[in-house]
Design a protein around this motif. Structure first.
Motif, short mmCIF file in Angstrom:
data_model
loop_
_atom_site.label_atom_id
_atom_site.label_comp_id
_atom_site.label_asym_id
_atom_site.label_seq_id
_atom_site.Cartn_x
_atom_site.Cartn_y
_atom_site.Cartn_z
N SER A 155 -128.64 38.97 -8.48
CA SER A 155 -128.84 38.11 -7.31
C SER A 155 -130.31 38.03 -6.96
O SER A 155 -131.11 38.88 -7.35
N ALA A 213 -128.94 33.50 -4.02
CA ALA A 213 -128.06 33.08 -5.12
C ALA A 213 -127.62 34.30 -5.92
O ALA A 213 -128.34 35.30 -5.97
N THR A 221 -121.67 31.28 -10.52
CA THR A 221 -122.81 31.30 -9.61
C THR A 221 -122.38 31.01 -8.17
O THR A 221 -121.38 30.33 -7.92
N GLN A 222 -123.14 31.54 -7.25
CA GLN A 222 -122.96 31.27 -5.83
C GLN A 222 -124.32 31.02 -5.21
O GLN A 222 -125.30 31.65 -5.61
N TYR A 223 -124.36 30.12 -4.25
CA TYR A 223 -125.62 29.77 -3.60
C TYR A 223 -125.45 29.75 -2.09
O TYR A 223 -124.41 29.34 -1.57
N VAL A 267 -129.95 26.44 0.00
CA VAL A 267 -130.62 26.16 -1.27
C VAL A 267 -129.77 25.34 -2.23
O VAL A 267 -130.23 24.97 -3.32
N LYS A 268 -128.54 25.05 -1.86
CA LYS A 268 -127.66 24.29 -2.75
C LYS A 268 -128.28 22.95 -3.13
O LYS A 268 -128.78 22.23 -2.27
N THR A 277 -131.57 26.93 -8.78
CA THR A 277 -130.62 27.23 -9.85
C THR A 277 -130.88 28.64 -10.36
O THR A 277 -132.01 28.96 -10.74
N ILE A 278 -129.83 29.45 -10.36
CA ILE A 278 -129.94 30.81 -10.91
C ILE A 278 -129.36 30.81 -12.32
O ILE A 278 -128.36 30.13 -12.59
N LEU A 332 -134.75 32.25 -11.32
CA LEU A 332 -134.43 31.40 -10.17
C LEU A 332 -135.37 30.20 -10.23
O LEU A 332 -136.57 30.34 -9.99
#
Length: 119
Positions: free
Chosen positions: A35, A49, A58-60, A64-65, A69-70, A81
């Motif tokens: 993360s 993220a 993935t989770q955001y 930042v959505k 991008t992670i 990131l």
């Protein structure tokens, strides 16, 4: 010895992009959920993220959505990131975080990298 070493921070103008990297060592990277967190002066540390180890789901955070991008490269023990369309409110110290569940829960933190967004 466990290490999480962040890089890629710096200064960027609003609307610009930066790519953060976190190189991990001292543990089995592929078993960890990775993360990115951030903490601005006077504020609590917040999750930005996450990416899981196996499925790479993935989770955001909502803020930042669509902009960040992670991703991860298990062969290189590195998590990234990609930050696009940066805003002044994204200014923070960004921290890499690893969480492993192998019997016990183990958590590791990096030392942080400063991201400053200003004109």
């Amino acid at each position: 010895q466990v290490q999480l070493v962040e890089s890629g921070g710096g200064w960027v103008q609003p609307g610009g992009s930066l790519r953060l990297s976190c190189a991990a060592s001292g543990f089995t990277f592929s078993t960890a959920t990775m993360s990115w967190y951030r903490q601005a002066p006077g504020k609590e540390r917040e999750l930005v993220a996450s990416i899981s180890n196996v499925l790479r789901s993935t989770q955001y955070a909502d803020f930042v959505k669509g902009r960040f991008t992670i991703s991860r490269d298990n062969a290189k023990n590195t998590v990234f990131l990609q930050m696009n369309s940066l805003k002044p409110e994204d200014t923070s110290v960004y921290y890499c975080h690893a969480r492993r569940v192998v019997g016990l829960v183990t958590v590791y933190w990096g030392q942080g990298t400063q991201v400053t967004v200003s004109s």
